[in-house]
Every structure is written in structure tokens, then in C-alpha cells.
Scaffold this active site. Structure first.
Site, mmCIF file in Angstrom:
data_model
loop_
_atom_site.group_PDB
_atom_site.id
_atom_site.type_symbol
_atom_site.label_atom_id
_atom_site.label_comp_id
_atom_site.label_asym_id
_atom_site.label_seq_id
_atom_site.Cartn_x
_atom_site.Cartn_y
_atom_site.Cartn_z
ATOM 1 C CE LYS A 1 -3.792 -2.476 2.199
ATOM 2 N NZ LYS A 1 -4.397 -2.914 3.474
ATOM 3 C CD GLN B 1 -3.148 -4.449 6.652
ATOM 4 O OE1 GLN B 1 -3.032 -3.514 5.870
ATOM 5 N NE2 GLN B 1 -3.809 -5.566 6.334
ATOM 6 C CG ASP C 1 -9.583 -0.022 4.991
ATOM 7 O OD1 ASP C 1 -9.379 -0.303 3.791
ATOM 8 O OD2 ASP C 1 -8.886 -0.459 5.922
#
Lengths: 318, 318
Positions: free
Chosen positions: A54, A98, A121
């Protein structure tokens, strides 16, 4: 019949190129560089790989990229403080924590602490709720990627019968909302669903997101169906070699489907590409900007629905 | 075959009696009287009737009931101020803004201004999002009522094939989430859905919430299906008399279904009863209370899922 393979890698690459173009426009027109912060707790090897990927892709499209690495022993309060700092940091537009997190940390509390305007997200209840209500929202990346992939092979989703196998908060449930908004008739199924093969055989599109290796067999599919495989499972093949397989028995399914995504190289790359897209959306939206972008991809909303869909790079399955 | 009629009026009455018992316990054990505020803008006759009904039932179960009546010319800022006052008023646990609102007012902005902890209609994105994520939330009243009615005739919803016709934010979409959480295989359909009759014929349960008079015909139903009719439509019968009909052709459907809700007297009364139930849930939850209640109905969560389901009063359709 040999299905045409939907090449997620090249479609994601094209999307990232568009994001990079948008970033250049944002910098030129508004002096804004989108910033993405990724928070990693602990040293899980898979998570570390994801975070590195990422960060690398964020830099490649011109973002400011920040990594916050915390030990697995970090207290919940300390983690929440780190998020609060990012919430008020004006150079940061997207915050991603994460998953998974260590067991002593309340994952849902952490996700609800992220400023919804920076929740790239799309996991914050506020964004899920706005998504469910059909309002502009930061939507979860994998479902956005799945819709994008389907749109590369069907111009109009209206009226399609879609079966989504799997009801996770991250994929299955928001995907059902997005596809319903696009006019599809969506049936939400699970591993336990009665007559799952029959259900799939009636569908124009089958999305497999159940986390079960090679669950969907060839004879579960209507001839000409479109198959999107979200699964990533470790399996041992007949020669004893470990490999990654999806939720679909790829070879069998390729003999029935018209289009199919491979694993790896299908949905996976789209997820990261939409993380970048969402970060641009957040950067534009939270500043109330309106840019002269021919692609329109920096509008706040469901980017996959409102912007030009890139042409896929299709390859015959050999 | 004559379907058994699911009598929403008596089931709602039993639910209201349970709410009244909970209120008495709350007062005795915690000196708390739940308060419900209903805001009405303008003088729409139908809205006025609804508001009066809600206020009357709120008083009947022992709530503090408050009505805020504002002229149809009220400015949006003034309405938002009134809501903010209720948000911080500690005697008010539930805030409901009666819809529809005049066109010059942004309905969604109004709904997002309500404190989610007092959002007893369950329309705030935060609550919708938590609902979609399977977390405790104030859920919309009509879907809660529909699930309750189904549970009065089927003890275990797991594995049921359900078709929900209609994708409104208030009914169809949250209902699909609740039923999916209960283990149903839910297909979200709309008026425009291809082969809608075929789709319904495969279903164990058909929920009609499309707002289309007598849409669902008898031959759309599998023998023995359960039919829940959320529609309320004005129609003229063959003798020229105006009457209220649902989204289901009741007589035809009664010849195929095993259980069916009438209109009126089916889902409608359940909606108001769940408004009261949600207000108790909000009163308990926002104070962090835990009561010794044998019914368990004052737990924060989806009351319909976690508490005893009242036995239905069933009547043969004559």
C-alpha cells in the site's frame, strides 16, 4: 467454452494511472498532495507485506505516504491517541488501520475512532450507514473493485441476477448494497445456504466471497455466467505443492462462464487501487474542492458508479 | 387452503404491554421515566394522525410524551436548533421527526442531526451502519416489526428463502440486513425486477414493501408461503368505494399462503409498538443501565432477536 479472463492487474494499473493523473491535477490546481497514513500494530508477516504494498503504491501515484508502526504490546489508549493525531493532521486525508489487530484491542472501537471523512477503508459505521442509505460515502475498497470489474464486461448492470456468497461486513454486505443500487437483483447467500448450487445456477453473476477454497464448482454455473472470485485461500495441489486458490474451481468454472477473474490477479489488485481512489476522494471532499477533471473521478461519492469505467484488458484463458 | 391471518393488532398490543411493564420496572428500580419527543412540521392531516397515535400510545405505556409542533414555514436552522435542544435534554430518550418534511428542508440533514443514541426511528447513518455491521444499534421500527411477525409463525428463521420486494432505506434495505443476520437467504427485489413472479414463487417468505396496490398475486406464491404485506395504498374497489389495500392481493394470496398479514391490522401496528420498544432501549442504553427484567427487552440491541417473542393471536381468514 473458454471463459475470458478479467485481468484485474491491468485494470487496477489503469485505475492507478488515473489516480496519479488526478493527484497531479490536485497539486497543480489546488496545491494539495493527498496523504495516506497506514497504521500497523505488530509484525504479522502477511500484514507487513500488505502495508508495504500500500505504501509503495501510494508513493507511486504521488501521495504523501506515512507508516505508523506500533509494537504488538501497544495499549488500546495509545493506539487511539495515534489515530486521533492523524484525525487532526491536515496533511493526512486517509487513515487505514491494518487488520487483524492483537486480541487485547477492540477492533470496532478503533475503526469507530477514525474520522469518517478520512476513513478510506470505508469501515466506519457512519460511512456504511450512508452507503446503505444511498448517500455519498467512502465505500469499502473490495466491493468497489468488484463492481468495477463487472462493469468492464457488462455495460448495464440493471436487471442482472447476482448471487453474492458470503456476508462479511467488509465484502459481502456492502457489495450487496452497491449492486442493488446499480439495479441488480441481489441474493445474499452463505456457505450454509440451502441449495447453494441451484441458487448459483440461476444467477447471471456469481460473486464468491466465502473464504472457502474452490467452493464454487463448474456445474454450479449457468452457461455464460460472469464469475468474480474474491477468495484467497492456501491449498495443497495433487503434487503436494502449496498454492493460492480462490473460492471458485477455476478450470471447471472457465468451461461454463463467459468471464471469470483469476486468483491471484483478479479482485486483489483492485482493492489496493480503490484505497488510492478513496484517498483522492477524501482529499477532495473534505476540502470541499471541485476540480476540472475530465474523468470526474475525484467527486465525492461512489467513484465506480460516477466515473468513466476503464476498458479492461481481456485475455483468453489458455 | 385458507391462510392463517397474522393479527398484528393483538401482537402489537402484547408488545406494548411488555413495554409498559418495562417502563414500570425502570421507574421502580431506577427512577427513570422514558421520554419520547415527536416533532411535526406543518399540518399534513395524515402526519397529524400518526403523531397523535404515537403520542397517545407513548402516554399509555407510561412515557413522558412531548410534541413539538412547528409551522410549515419554519426555517431549517430553527428546526435543527429544536432538535439540538432535544439532543441535550436529559428527560428525552427518543426523538422522532415525522416525515415528510416541507421541500425547503433537507430531510437527510435533519435526520443526521438527531443524536444517534436517541434516534428511535433508526434512520441515522450511524445506526444504519452499526446495524449493517451486526453491532448493537437502534434499528428501524417497521423492519423490526416484520421480523417479529415472521417469528410468531416460524420458530427458526435460519435457512429460509425470503424475497423482499422494495429497496427503501426505511424498510426494504434494513429488513434485508436483519433477515440475513437471522440466517435467511434474502433476495432484494424491486418492481422492475425481471421475472418477479418466478422469484416470489421460489420463496418461503415474501415481504411486499413496494408501495404498489395488490402487486403480489395469488399465483406468485408457493403453496404454504408466509406473506408479510407492508404496503398501505388507497384504492377504489369494483363498487366505487375507496379503501386501503396492501401490496398483496389478499384474497388470492390467502388461497395459497400458510400465513398472511392483513392490511390494515398487520405490520402497521407493529411499527408504532417498536417505536416504544426502541425508546425504552434508548433510555436504558444511554444510561448504561442493566435491569432485572425477565423479558430482557430492555437490552440495547435488536430487541426482536434477543428477547422472548410473544405468542401470536392467530385467526383463520374467513
Amino acid at each position: 467454452m473458454n471463459a475470458i479472463r478479467i485481468d484485474g492487474r491491468s485494470i487496477a494499473e489503469a485505475l492507478r494511472a488515473r489516480v496519479a493523473r488526478d493527484v497531479a491535477l490536485l497539486q497543480a490546481q489546488c496545491n494539495v498532495t493527498p496523504g495516506l497514513a497506514v497504521v500497523l500494530v505488530g509484525k504479522d508477516p502477511a500484514s507487513s507485506v500488505y502495508v508495504t504494498t500500500k505504501a509503495r503504491q501510494a508513493q507511486a501515484v504521488g501521495f504523501k505516504s506515512q507508516q505508523i508502526l506500533l509494537p504488538s504490546t501497544v495499549g488500546e489508549a495509545e493506539l487511539l491517541d495515534a489515530i486521533e493525531e492523524l484525525n487532526v493532521d491536515d496533511t493526512i486525508d486517509g487513515i487505514l488501520v491494518q487488520l487483524p489487530l492483537p486480541e487485547h484491542i477492540d477492533r470496532l472501537r478503533v475503526l469507530e475512532t477514525i474520522n469518517p471523512a478520512k476513513d478510506v477503508d470505508g469501515f466506519h459505521p457512519y460511512n456504511i450507514g450512508r452507503l446503505a442509505a444511498g448517500r455519498p460515502a467512502l465505500a469499502p475498497c473490495t466491493p468497489l473493485g468488484v463492481v468495477h470489474l463487472i462493469k468492464t464486461v457488462v455495460s448495464d448492470l440493471n436487471g442482472l441476477d447476482v448471487v453474492v456468497i458470503g456476508r462479511s461486513n467488509i465484502v459481502g454486505k456492502p457489495l450487496a448494497i452497491l449492486l442493488g443500487d446499480a439495479g441488480c437483483t441481489v441474493t445474499g447467500a452463505q456457505l450454509q445456504t440451502r441449495n447453494l448450487p441451484d441458487l448459483c445456477r440461476r444467477a447471471d453473476v456469481v460473486v464468491a466471497a466465502a473464504g472457502c477454497a474452490e467452493l464454487v464448482r463448474g456445474d454450479w454455473l449457468k452457461r455464460g455466467a460472469i464469475v468474480i472470485d474474491v477468495g484467497i485461500n492456501r491449498a495443497i495441489d495433487s503434487t503436494g505443492i502449496a498454492k493460492i486458490v480462490g473460492d471458485v474451481a477455476f478450470n471447471e468454472a472457465s468451461n461454463r462462464a463467459s468471464y471469470i477473474t483469476p486468483v491471484p490477479g483478479g479482485v486483489g489488485p483492485m482493492t489496493v487501487a480503490y484505497l488510492l481512489e478513496n484517498t483522492v476522494t477524501a482529499a477532495v471532499s473534505r476540502r470541499g474542492l471541485s476540480l476540472d477533471m475530465s474523468t470526474g473521478s475525484a467527486e465525492f461519492g461512489h467513484p465506480a458508479f460516477e466515473s468513466e469505467i476503464l476498458q479492461p484488458d481481456l485475455q483468453r484463458v489458455t
